[in-house]
Design a protein around this motif. Sequence first.
Motif, short mmCIF file in Angstrom:
data_model
loop_
_atom_site.label_atom_id
_atom_site.label_comp_id
_atom_site.label_asym_id
_atom_site.label_seq_id
_atom_site.Cartn_x
_atom_site.Cartn_y
_atom_site.Cartn_z
N ILE A 4 0.97 -1.37 -0.13
CA ILE A 4 0.17 0.35 -0.01
C ILE A 4 0.60 1.23 -0.24
O ILE A 4 0.39 2.60 -0.44
N ARG A 5 1.77 1.12 0.81
CA ARG A 5 2.74 2.88 1.11
C ARG A 5 3.21 2.21 -0.33
O ARG A 5 3.78 4.01 -1.23
N PHE A 6 4.04 1.25 -1.05
CA PHE A 6 4.30 1.33 -1.87
C PHE A 6 3.87 1.94 -3.29
O PHE A 6 4.05 3.43 -4.36
N LEU A 7 2.16 1.55 -3.28
CA LEU A 7 1.62 2.27 -4.27
C LEU A 7 1.19 3.94 -4.15
O LEU A 7 1.13 4.34 -4.89
N MET A 8 0.99 4.13 -2.61
CA MET A 8 0.85 5.54 -2.80
C MET A 8 2.06 6.52 -2.87
O MET A 8 1.81 7.90 -3.50
N MET A 9 3.71 5.44 -2.53
CA MET A 9 4.60 6.95 -3.44
C MET A 9 3.89 7.13 -5.42
O MET A 9 4.76 8.26 -5.48
N LEU A 10 3.71 5.16 -5.77
CA LEU A 10 3.48 5.68 -6.52
C LEU A 10 2.86 7.27 -7.24
O LEU A 10 3.18 7.09 -8.78
N ALA A 11 1.97 7.12 -6.60
CA ALA A 11 1.11 8.42 -6.84
C ALA A 11 1.15 9.36 -6.97
O ALA A 11 1.08 10.73 -8.20
N TYR A 12 1.98 9.91 -6.55
CA TYR A 12 3.31 10.74 -6.31
C TYR A 12 3.88 11.27 -7.12
O TYR A 12 4.78 11.51 -6.54
N ARG A 13 4.89 10.13 -7.90
CA ARG A 13 5.67 10.08 -8.21
C ARG A 13 6.14 11.09 -9.22
O ARG A 13 7.51 11.18 -9.42
N THR A 14 5.57 12.29 -10.04
CA THR A 14 6.18 12.80 -10.70
C THR A 14 7.36 14.09 -9.77
O THR A 14 8.38 14.29 -9.96
N ASN A 15 6.94 13.67 -7.74
CA ASN A 15 7.88 14.54 -7.51
C ASN A 15 9.19 13.48 -7.32
O ASN A 15 10.42 14.54 -7.17
N TYR A 16 9.11 12.80 -8.32
CA TYR A 16 10.70 11.69 -8.31
C TYR A 16 12.05 12.27 -8.76
O TYR A 16 12.91 12.08 -9.11
N TYR A 17 10.49 12.59 -10.02
CA TYR A 17 11.18 13.01 -11.37
C TYR A 17 13.13 14.20 -10.32
O TYR A 17 13.86 14.10 -10.67
N SER A 18 12.08 15.14 -9.90
CA SER A 18 13.24 16.72 -9.44
C SER A 18 14.01 15.96 -8.49
O SER A 18 14.97 16.29 -8.19
N GLY A 19 13.49 14.87 -7.48
CA GLY A 19 14.09 13.84 -6.43
C GLY A 19 15.91 14.13 -7.47
O GLY A 19 17.22 13.76 -7.09
N ILE A 20 15.57 12.62 -8.58
CA ILE A 20 16.45 11.94 -9.05
C ILE A 20 17.38 13.80 -9.46
O ILE A 20 18.70 13.51 -9.41
N LEU A 21 17.26 14.89 -10.19
CA LEU A 21 17.98 15.93 -10.35
C LEU A 21 18.38 16.56 -9.55
O LEU A 21 19.98 16.94 -9.29
N ILE A 22 17.88 16.75 -7.73
CA ILE A 22 18.51 17.28 -6.71
C ILE A 22 20.05 16.25 -6.48
O ILE A 22 20.92 16.79 -6.13
N TYR A 23 19.73 15.35 -6.82
CA TYR A 23 20.32 14.00 -5.54
C TYR A 23 21.96 14.28 -6.86
O TYR A 23 23.02 13.88 -6.46
N SER A 24 21.18 13.80 -8.32
CA SER A 24 22.36 14.22 -9.30
C SER A 24 23.25 15.31 -9.56
O SER A 24 24.44 15.29 -9.31
N ILE A 25 22.67 16.42 -8.42
CA ILE A 25 23.34 17.86 -9.10
C ILE A 25 24.50 18.15 -7.58
O ILE A 25 25.51 18.66 -7.99
N ASN A 26 23.87 17.15 -6.27
CA ASN A 26 24.62 17.21 -5.15
C ASN A 26 25.77 16.10 -5.06
O ASN A 26 26.64 16.09 -5.03
N ILE A 27 25.21 15.27 -6.27
CA ILE A 27 26.49 13.90 -6.78
C ILE A 27 27.87 14.62 -7.18
O ILE A 27 28.51 14.44 -7.37
N GLY A 28 27.23 15.68 -8.11
CA GLY A 28 27.90 16.17 -9.18
C GLY A 28 29.11 17.40 -8.29
O GLY A 28 30.09 17.43 -8.79
N ALA A 29 28.40 18.34 -7.34
CA ALA A 29 29.20 19.65 -6.57
C ALA A 29 30.09 18.47 -6.01
O ALA A 29 31.56 19.10 -5.58
N TYR A 30 29.76 17.24 -5.63
CA TYR A 30 30.77 16.57 -4.65
C TYR A 30 31.91 15.84 -5.43
O TYR A 30 33.10 15.76 -5.26
N TYR A 31 31.69 15.92 -6.38
CA TYR A 31 32.16 15.01 -7.53
C TYR A 31 33.30 16.35 -7.96
O TYR A 31 34.91 16.21 -7.88
#
Lengths: 261, 264
Positions: free
Chosen positions: B11-38
């Motif tokens: 159920i929790r998995f499906l709940m997260m799936l409903a709001y998945r657009t949020n995670y595209y920006s999340g991927i960007l956040i992490y990539s940028i963060n990792i880029g800075a550290y790089y």
Amino acid sequence: MYYFSILWQYTLQYMKTRMTYRVDLFVELMSDLLFQAVNLVFILVVFSHTPLLSGWSREEIMFIYGFFLVPFAIFAAFFNIWDFNERYIVKGEMDRILTRPIHSLFQVILERMELESLFGAITGLAIMFYAGSQLGLTISWYDPLIFLLMVLGGACIYGGVFVSLASISFWSDSRTDIMPMMYNIANYGRYPVDIYHRVIRFVLTWILPFAFVGVYPSAYFLGRQEWYVYAFLTPLVGFIFLSISVWIWNQGVKRYRGAGN
Amino acid sequence: MVNMYLEMIRIRFLMMLAYRTNYYSGILIYSINIGAYYFLWTAIYGGQESLGGLTVTQMTTYVAVAWMARAFYFNNIDREIAQEIREGKVAVEMIRPYHYLTMKTMQGLGEGLFRLLFFSAPGLLIVWLIFPLDFSASAWTWFTFGLSLVFSFVINTQLNLMTGLLTFFFFNNDGLIRAKRITIDLFSGLILPISFYPGWAQTLMSYLPFQAISYIPSMIFTGAFSDAEVWNGILLQALWSVVLIVPIQLLWMLAKKQLVVQGG
């Protein structure tokens, strides 16, 4: 004048509520301090392995971090609007704001004030003075004045970027995670931007000008003359970015139709 | 019983799936963060071959893997528990036919699995395409890394349960929750590998459970650990997972006595 008296009233009210829960306040101040310490620990540990970071010494990097903390503290105290969308648009609080005869952005800022964040400025000053004395920097009579201008400029840049982002909520009320992303990108500005790829350096200077909140103004105090031009642009860039964001906000308010029933 | 908990994960998995657009920006956040550290780490290494037992490629791989692993073990159940306690909902949860803390853990797991699939996996791919990282690990490394990651989740969740439960004793513990998060970022080896710290700090941290969260799985992945170190690390994680059950049970028992339901 009227706005100042409102600010004062809100401040008094704010102090009253904070003082009611003193333990909370204390724990919050401690966790703020811990947060500031983490970045300092990072710098200290990294420099125990290397003497220079592309030509910058440990004390210079510490100085930049100390400087960064001061505008950041002002920003955190007055522009605590990262959950603006959820709080004001989705829950319909914006309707209440708009019925009052004071500028809407000013009200939102007052309601979300977090004055205890200002203590971060003290930590920042302490780090700056420590690093500055290690570097043997001297202070001229006009330096505090320049410092103040640059700090205000930096806070305005932060404020401008985050107000612009909050304004997006007027056009689209779907939740986005852009705000936390900005906090991460903002951290780039704390390190000498010449270590980054030139694309990133350009972005940090002209598009999301976070370099003006850390490394550029610090360059003035550290006597890095090659970056003086950027350093003195700080207040101007701050003024421009804040003005643009207020304009975007006003446009958004005009478009706002209310979410609830 | 097991089916019920599996259902909670789903159920929790499906709940997260409903709001998945949020995670595209999340991927960007992490990539940028990792880029800075790089860039930061490349500058820190300068011309040096290796620092703290890691080469520059291993270091940047470490940063990338550490942040992507964080997406799996990180969850907000401490905040959720705190809110449910403040709103009095926890009383209702207690009379339901499941163990409240196990249910919270399962919800956390559902969230973690979602992020692993929709966030870490595509994120790692993007980061791997942009930055010269070394993901040429063997199947065995992937297996031990996966095993270690499961323990990371368990230990981090246990610490979250503890912080959440403390709301029973302190009315408002937002500050504490934040302090815990910062402590974990620093002492778990997320922003700095433990081997970079001075000796006395390393000794101190070896007595704390935090390095089991991020340092051990990331070191396993980069291949900077020898075989013996890999198993020592996983054993240490298993040990902490068992030991931490004790304070949680104690807190839970005390909390049930402490509970005062307002209204209702």
